[in-house]
Design a protein around this motif. Structure first.
Motif, PDB file in Angstrom:
ATOM      1  N   ALA A 171     128.348  23.097  58.768  1.00 51.48           N
ATOM      2  CA  ALA A 171     127.474  23.866  57.884  1.00 51.48           C
ATOM      3  C   ALA A 171     127.190  23.077  56.605  1.00 51.48           C
ATOM      4  O   ALA A 171     128.073  22.410  56.076  1.00 51.48           O
ATOM      5  CB  ALA A 171     128.138  25.192  57.542  1.00 51.48           C
TER       6      ALA A 171
ATOM      7  N   THR B 214     113.660  16.123  55.121  1.00 53.07           N
ATOM      8  CA  THR B 214     114.904  16.796  55.482  1.00 53.07           C
ATOM      9  C   THR B 214     115.585  17.358  54.241  1.00 53.07           C
ATOM     10  O   THR B 214     116.108  18.471  54.242  1.00 53.07           O
ATOM     11  CB  THR B 214     115.839  15.802  56.208  1.00 53.07           C
ATOM     12  OG1 THR B 214     115.118  15.240  57.299  1.00 53.07           O
ATOM     13  CG2 THR B 214     117.081  16.476  56.726  1.00 53.07           C
TER      14      THR B 214
ATOM     15  N   ARG C  32     116.411  26.028  54.390  1.00 64.41           N
ATOM     16  CA  ARG C  32     115.926  26.277  55.744  1.00 64.41           C
ATOM     17  C   ARG C  32     116.754  25.534  56.783  1.00 64.41           C
ATOM     18  O   ARG C  32     116.936  26.018  57.887  1.00 64.41           O
ATOM     19  CB  ARG C  32     114.462  25.840  55.859  1.00 64.41           C
ATOM     20  CG  ARG C  32     113.519  26.868  55.318  1.00 64.41           C
ATOM     21  CD  ARG C  32     112.104  26.374  55.435  1.00 64.41           C
ATOM     22  NE  ARG C  32     111.165  27.363  54.931  1.00 64.41           N
ATOM     23  CZ  ARG C  32     109.962  27.059  54.488  1.00 64.41           C
ATOM     24  NH1 ARG C  32     109.550  25.817  54.494  1.00 64.41           N
ATOM     25  NH2 ARG C  32     109.159  27.994  54.053  1.00 64.41           N
ATOM     26  N   LEU C  33     117.204  24.341  56.428  1.00 68.30           N
ATOM     27  CA  LEU C  33     118.062  23.570  57.339  1.00 68.30           C
ATOM     28  C   LEU C  33     119.505  23.787  56.908  1.00 68.30           C
ATOM     29  O   LEU C  33     119.872  23.481  55.779  1.00 68.30           O
ATOM     30  CB  LEU C  33     117.680  22.088  57.285  1.00 68.30           C
ATOM     31  CG  LEU C  33     118.481  21.163  58.201  1.00 68.30           C
ATOM     32  CD1 LEU C  33     118.295  21.553  59.654  1.00 68.30           C
ATOM     33  CD2 LEU C  33     118.063  19.719  57.998  1.00 68.30           C
ATOM     34  N   LEU C  34     120.315  24.345  57.805  1.00 68.57           N
ATOM     35  CA  LEU C  34     121.639  24.815  57.398  1.00 68.57           C
ATOM     36  C   LEU C  34     122.786  24.049  58.031  1.00 68.57           C
ATOM     37  O   LEU C  34     123.947  24.356  57.801  1.00 68.57           O
ATOM     38  CB  LEU C  34     121.763  26.306  57.748  1.00 68.57           C
ATOM     39  CG  LEU C  34     120.605  27.179  57.258  1.00 68.57           C
ATOM     40  CD1 LEU C  34     120.614  28.520  57.950  1.00 68.57           C
ATOM     41  CD2 LEU C  34     120.678  27.367  55.755  1.00 68.57           C
ATOM     42  N   LYS C  35     122.452  23.069  58.860  1.00 63.64           N
ATOM     43  CA  LYS C  35     123.495  22.328  59.587  1.00 63.64           C
ATOM     44  C   LYS C  35     123.267  20.832  59.500  1.00 63.64           C
ATOM     45  O   LYS C  35     122.147  20.361  59.595  1.00 63.64           O
ATOM     46  CB  LYS C  35     123.431  22.713  61.078  1.00 63.64           C
ATOM     47  CG  LYS C  35     124.388  23.780  61.451  1.00 63.64           C
ATOM     48  CD  LYS C  35     124.597  23.998  62.931  1.00 63.64           C
ATOM     49  CE  LYS C  35     123.537  23.609  63.915  1.00 63.64           C
ATOM     50  NZ  LYS C  35     123.812  24.157  65.243  1.00 63.64           N
TER      51      LYS C  35
ATOM     52  N   ARG D 280     114.144  18.343  51.518  1.00 68.53           N
ATOM     53  CA  ARG D 280     113.409  19.546  51.119  1.00 68.53           C
ATOM     54  C   ARG D 280     113.825  20.751  51.958  1.00 68.53           C
ATOM     55  O   ARG D 280     114.000  21.851  51.441  1.00 68.53           O
ATOM     56  CB  ARG D 280     111.909  19.326  51.322  1.00 68.53           C
ATOM     57  CG  ARG D 280     111.227  18.718  50.158  1.00 68.53           C
ATOM     58  CD  ARG D 280     109.735  18.904  50.372  1.00 68.53           C
ATOM     59  NE  ARG D 280     109.011  18.035  49.484  1.00 68.53           N
ATOM     60  CZ  ARG D 280     107.984  17.288  49.861  1.00 68.53           C
ATOM     61  NH1 ARG D 280     107.591  17.297  51.131  1.00 68.53           N
ATOM     62  NH2 ARG D 280     107.360  16.553  48.989  1.00 68.53           N
ATOM     63  N   ALA D 281     113.991  20.507  53.262  1.00 64.44           N
ATOM     64  CA  ALA D 281     114.404  21.606  54.143  1.00 64.44           C
ATOM     65  C   ALA D 281     115.804  22.086  53.774  1.00 64.44           C
ATOM     66  O   ALA D 281     116.088  23.277  53.814  1.00 64.44           O
ATOM     67  CB  ALA D 281     114.346  21.166  55.598  1.00 64.44           C
TER      68      ALA D 281
ATOM     69  N   GLY E  39     117.197  34.490  54.713  1.00 65.72           N
ATOM     70  CA  GLY E  39     117.976  33.329  54.302  1.00 65.72           C
ATOM     71  C   GLY E  39     118.891  33.686  53.149  1.00 65.72           C
ATOM     72  O   GLY E  39     118.999  34.855  52.774  1.00 65.72           O
TER      73      GLY E  39
END
Lengths: 144, 396
Positions: A57, A40, A48-51, A42-43, A98
């Motif tokens: 946010a 997570t 890539r993971l924004l939330k 890393r994301a 992105g």
């Protein structure tokens, strides 16, 4: 003997401190999370993971690519080379899929920004000079 | 969808964005997400024979790219992005300013382990390792010229971006990430060079038809290992200029397998492609051939700011006629225009974080990817030729 203790203390502070031995992932105090998986993380740092799970946010803060703490964080916590992160950001920024993370110029700025920005995530080095700031309004996330 | 309509769609997007901005009173927070980026590069090209992007036999500066873009994220699930580009590449691309991409990206699902989203507008095509790296930005390419066997620069307009809709799904697992993209798009097939390459001397026009693009990528350890498979189904309709009934179609169906390994100091990349072309009633042209392409590329960071590149790149226009003998006998055109083998050595120097310079040398056998507008037939081309290039590039 009692006199020796403060002397020992002074001597200790004079010893060269190993820089950036350990890294800590820090978040804004109101982030409802105590631990996070490496995947997570890393994301999140790969933008890539924004939330966060609660829908807020995520605001990612990083140091410059050649900053020792950034390099160590990238390698030892994310298990990635800093250039891989940079490539992932470039791919997203220049193709419009992105955005890039917020870049800060010092550990001091990092701790201030993460402490004052809701949803923020960043990292600090675990050395003595910064542990006071870390204790400010930041929360340390346990990485598994 | 005609390409000109894109500007209108973008305009509507902007209005919608403004609507969200004012109605929710989030203007300040939203403006904080506004990001700008830009890049520019100027190349110099010198070739021993044959012209590549301008009159390179005499030395050509007709190779430059300038781009500027912006993105904004009004909600954490919604992003708008656009980029303008001007590219000069010899006679094939004359530097007119165009919308390179402009789209809305909306994530329907955004969880720690899964993402699912949709993009609408003009997007860069997700093809192989480098098309959406993206290929116009010298900083994000591995070399001045991408391996031409797969990323043909002469028909770059067809491949670079297209109008339509993309769906994407990311699945993050313990062993790595699966990234999937599927697009239904209209490609840009009416560029001068593209027409020249696709239609040869047949008089007529090409019109884009609904096309599909799909890529599945697996990334381990944040990109240490990257594996991908890309499939495209590109359709175009041919309208003859000489007879009103003269209609035909072109179908281009490439399949690309990609692999990359990134170590701390070196990277190894390889891609293999089968490219199927079917022409039906395109003037006198009726055929179905499959081309084959592959390359192996290694880069090594000699110093922090200096990177060495070695690559061997091969392409055959027809894998049943690798030497082009049958083609030459049938058409009278040179057999060496049906293949190309390119050995490349290059050096990248990162002068600062925003300034970069490159130098590279290609030893080429064959002219399969030589731009036709720079070498208008019947001008003779040479089978063996060398290509030298220097490039300076900046970005922000």
């Amino acid at each position: 003997m009692k006199r020796l203790i403060p002397l020992l203390g002074i001597l200790l502070t004079l010893l060269p401190l190993p820089q950036a031995i350990a890294q800590e992932v820090v978040v804004h105090q109101k982030v409802h999370q105590e631990e996070i998986s490496r995947n997570t993380l890393r994301a999140i740092f790969g933008m890539r993971l924004l939330k966060w799970p609660d829908g807020r946010a995520i605001k990612v803060f990083v140091l410059q690519d050649d900053h020792t703490t950034h390099i160590t964080f990238s390698k030892s916590i994310l298990h990635m080379f800093p250039y891989q992160l940079r490539r992932a950001w470039d791919r997203q920024v220049y193709s419009g899929t992105g955005q890039s993370p917020n870049e800060v110029s010092s550990l001091k700025e990092m701790s201030e920004k993460v402490a004052s920005t809701p949803g923020a995530i960043g990292y600090l080095s675990h050395s003595i000079e910064h542990q006071f700031e870390t204790k400010l309004d930041l929360k340390v996330l346990h990485v598994w | 969808m005609p390409m000109v309509k894109m500007e209108k769609i973008l305009f509507i997007f902007c209005i919608l964005t403004m609507g969200i901005l004012f109605s929710e009173g989030k203007s300040l927070a939203m403006l904080e997400t506004l990001q700008f980026h830009g890049f520019g590069s100027q190349g110099f090209i010198l070739s021993s024979e044959n012209n590549f992007f301008g009159k390179s036999k005499e030395g050509s500066f007709k190779y430059h790219e300038v781009g500027m873009g912006a993105s904004i994220r009004p909600l954490s699930d919604l992003q708008f992005s656009a980029q303008m580009l001007s590219r000069r590449a010899g006679a094939g691309d004359r530097g007119n300013i165009r919308l390179d991409y402009g789209f809305m990206d909306y994530k329907l699902v955004s969880k720690a382990s899964n993402d699912f989203g949709i993009r609408i507008g003009r997007m860069q095509n997700p093809i192989g390792l480098y098309n959406d790296t993206p290929r116009d930005v010298a900083f994000t390419r591995p070399s001045i010229f991408l391996p031409q066997s797969i990323y043909f620069d002469r028909t770059q307009n067809v491949a670079r971006s297209s109008d339509g809709i993309h769906f994407y799904a990311d699945h993050r697992m313990g062993i790595g990430d699966l990234l999937y993209q599927l697009g239904a798009v209209y490609a840009d097939v009416d560029g001068q060079e593209s027409k020249k390459v696709l239609l040869a001397e047949v008089p007529g026009d090409l019109e884009s038809r609904l096309s599909y693009i799909s890529r599945l990528m697996f990334e381990q350890d944040g990109g240490r290992v990257r594996l991908a498979i890309t499939g495209l189904l590109l359709n175009a309709q041919f309208k003859s200029a000489t007879s009103p009934q003269g209609r035909g179609d072109i179908r281009f169906r490439p399949l690309i397998i990609s692999a990359q390994y990134n170590a701390e100091l070196w990277s190894l990349s390889s891609e293999y492609a089968l490219r199927n072309f079917r022409y039906r009633n395109v003037g006198p042209l009726n055929f179905n051939i499959t081309g084959e392409s592959y390359y192996l590329q290694g880069t090594y960071r000699l110093f922090k700011t200096l990177e060495l590149l070695l690559r061997y790149d091969v392409t055959f226009q027809d894998k049943k006629d690798r030497k082009g003998k049958t083609f030459a006998a049938r058409t009278g055109r040179p057999d060496h225009s049906r293949f190309a083998k390119d050995a490349t050595i290059g050096l990248r120097w990162d002068i600062t974080k925003t300034l970069m310079s490159r130098i590279e040398y290609h030893i080429v056998d064959g002219t399969a990817w030589l731009p036709l507008l720079d070498n208008p037939p019947p001008a003779p081309t040479k089978r063996y030729w060398d290509l030298f290039s220097v490039l300076i590039s900046f970005r922000f």
